[in-house]
Design an enzyme around this catalytic site. Sequence first.
Site, PDB file in Angstrom:
ATOM      1  N   ALA A 114       0.808  -1.217   0.000  1.00  0.00           N
ATOM      2  CA  ALA A 114       0.000   0.000   0.000  1.00  0.00           C
ATOM      3  C   ALA A 114       0.846   1.274   0.000  1.00  0.00           C
ATOM      4  O   ALA A 114       0.315   2.375  -0.092  1.00  0.00           O
ATOM      5  CB  ALA A 114      -0.896  -0.003   1.229  1.00  0.00           C
ATOM      6  N   ASN A 180       1.950  -4.070   7.688  1.00  0.00           N
ATOM      7  CA  ASN A 180       2.981  -4.672   6.826  1.00  0.00           C
ATOM      8  C   ASN A 180       3.856  -3.611   6.172  1.00  0.00           C
ATOM      9  O   ASN A 180       5.055  -3.807   5.986  1.00  0.00           O
ATOM     10  CB  ASN A 180       2.323  -5.552   5.762  1.00  0.00           C
ATOM     11  CG  ASN A 180       1.739  -6.803   6.365  1.00  0.00           C
ATOM     12  OD1 ASN A 180       2.457  -7.768   6.606  1.00  0.00           O
ATOM     13  ND2 ASN A 180       0.444  -6.787   6.645  1.00  0.00           N
ATOM     14  N   HIS A 210      -0.863   6.573   4.701  1.00  0.00           N
ATOM     15  CA  HIS A 210       0.481   6.160   5.131  1.00  0.00           C
ATOM     16  C   HIS A 210       1.452   7.302   4.843  1.00  0.00           C
ATOM     17  O   HIS A 210       1.556   7.745   3.698  1.00  0.00           O
ATOM     18  CB  HIS A 210       0.947   4.928   4.357  1.00  0.00           C
ATOM     19  CG  HIS A 210       0.007   3.770   4.464  1.00  0.00           C
ATOM     20  ND1 HIS A 210      -0.102   3.007   5.598  1.00  0.00           N
ATOM     21  CD2 HIS A 210      -0.868   3.243   3.575  1.00  0.00           C
ATOM     22  CE1 HIS A 210      -1.000   2.057   5.414  1.00  0.00           C
ATOM     23  NE2 HIS A 210      -1.494   2.182   4.191  1.00  0.00           N
TER      24      HIS A 210
END
Length: 257
Positions: A114, A180, A210
Amino acid sequence: MKIAVIGYGAIGRFLIEQLDAVPDFEIAAVYSVPAPPDRAERVVDDLDALLATRPDLVVECAGHRALSECGEAVLRSGVDLLVVSVGALADPALEQQLRTAARHGGRLLIAAGALSGLDALSTAREAGLDSVSYVGKKAPAAWTNTPAEDMVDLTSITSAVTFLECDARTAALRFPQNANVVAAIALAGLGFERTQVSLVVDPASNGNNHSFVARGAFGEIAMTTRSATLPANPKTSMLAPYSLVQTIKKHAGLIIV
Ligand SMILES: NC(=O)C1=CN([C@@H]2O[C@H](COP(=O)(O)OP(=O)(O)OC[C@H]3O[C@@H](n4cnc5c(N)ncnc54)[C@H](OP(=O)(O)O)[C@@H]3O)[C@@H](O)[C@H]2O)C=CC1
Ligand SMILES: O=C([O-])CC(=O)C(=O)O
């Protein structure tokens, strides 16, 4: 190129749909526990049967446990393994096991998942890094059925709450479905202990956010990604399966950008 897939959940299904549309790729086998009732023609019952189809590449998108159960055998069979559940490598024993297996067999390829900017972070590591910090922000639905439920009341918050500040190893191991990307940052940058992590729940968030900042003598990299989530899994960014598609195309390509 023959591809075998471990995992038939939100990422696996999305990935297979994408790859089926590319004539150069053939999905040789899919292994999932428990076996999915649909798409029976490609589903196999165990890892041996998956490897017996002699794939050029195995893609893992089934979670930490699946990587720890299957990773070594895939690599030792001589086949490259592309993984999305990279947070499993925060377990030092598994990381060592897979590094050793890769030395004698297939290569371990770690997807950016991602996250964007992993290439820039790797470049900065060559230049020298002093610090790397990451903030991951998701909506309450993304943190359900995780240890976040013991740290913050997900049902009653009205504004963003930072519920955990820790190193990357702790975050990756405690949040196997949500952190992750933190492990990918650690492996590309300063390692699990020296990567600072903040995890945030934000009721105003309508996707996954993120951000990381990396500093060194070279200067600074600041990267932010906002991704919609997959309809089948509110924890998982839509960019995650696309990062697998992109890595597979790169793996198969003659000109690599
Ligand atoms: N690097 C990144 O940016 C990201 C990484 N991830 C990682 O990818 C994983 C998969 O994500 P997602 O598809 O959204 O999750 P899902 O839960 O939708 O899918 C996981 C699938 O794998 C199956 N499975 C579970 N254990 C095994 C096993 N031992 N062997 C084979 N199959 C197994 C599950 O079956 P069942 O449902 O019956 O348990 C399920 O079908 C996550 O758990 C996470 O670790 C996710 C998002 C982003
Ligand atoms: O999909 C995402 O946004 C990231 C994620 O869950 C993870 O890193 O495990």
